[in-house]
Design a protein around this motif. Structure first.
Motif: not given
Length: 74
Positions: A11, A44, A59-61, A63-65, A67
């Protein structure tokens, strides 16, 4: 700030602070981003809080949702 557990091992998030209506996220580059109910949305932010506490997927969340939906960068 509380150290992010980073259970997946890759991450960009290193630490976070949970606030009543926000979460502050510190990334490996040193920048801190404040994600608030106003800028990011309550659902969110609450998801991000849960992921931060779990130590996985934050980190993925982001990046995807979410930003660039942060209130402030410092």
């Amino acid at each position: 700030m509380k150290r992010y557990r980073n259970l997946e091992g890759h991450s960009g998030v290193v630490a976070y602070d949970i606030l009543p209506e926000a979460i502050a996220v510190k990334f490996s580059g040193g920048d801190v981003y404040d994600y608030t109910y106003r800028s990011t949305g309550r659902a969110r932010v609450e998801t991000m809080k849960a992921l931060a506490e779990a130590g996985r997927g934050l980190s993925t969340f982001i990046s995807r949702y979410v930003r660039d939906d942060y209130e402030r960068k410092h």
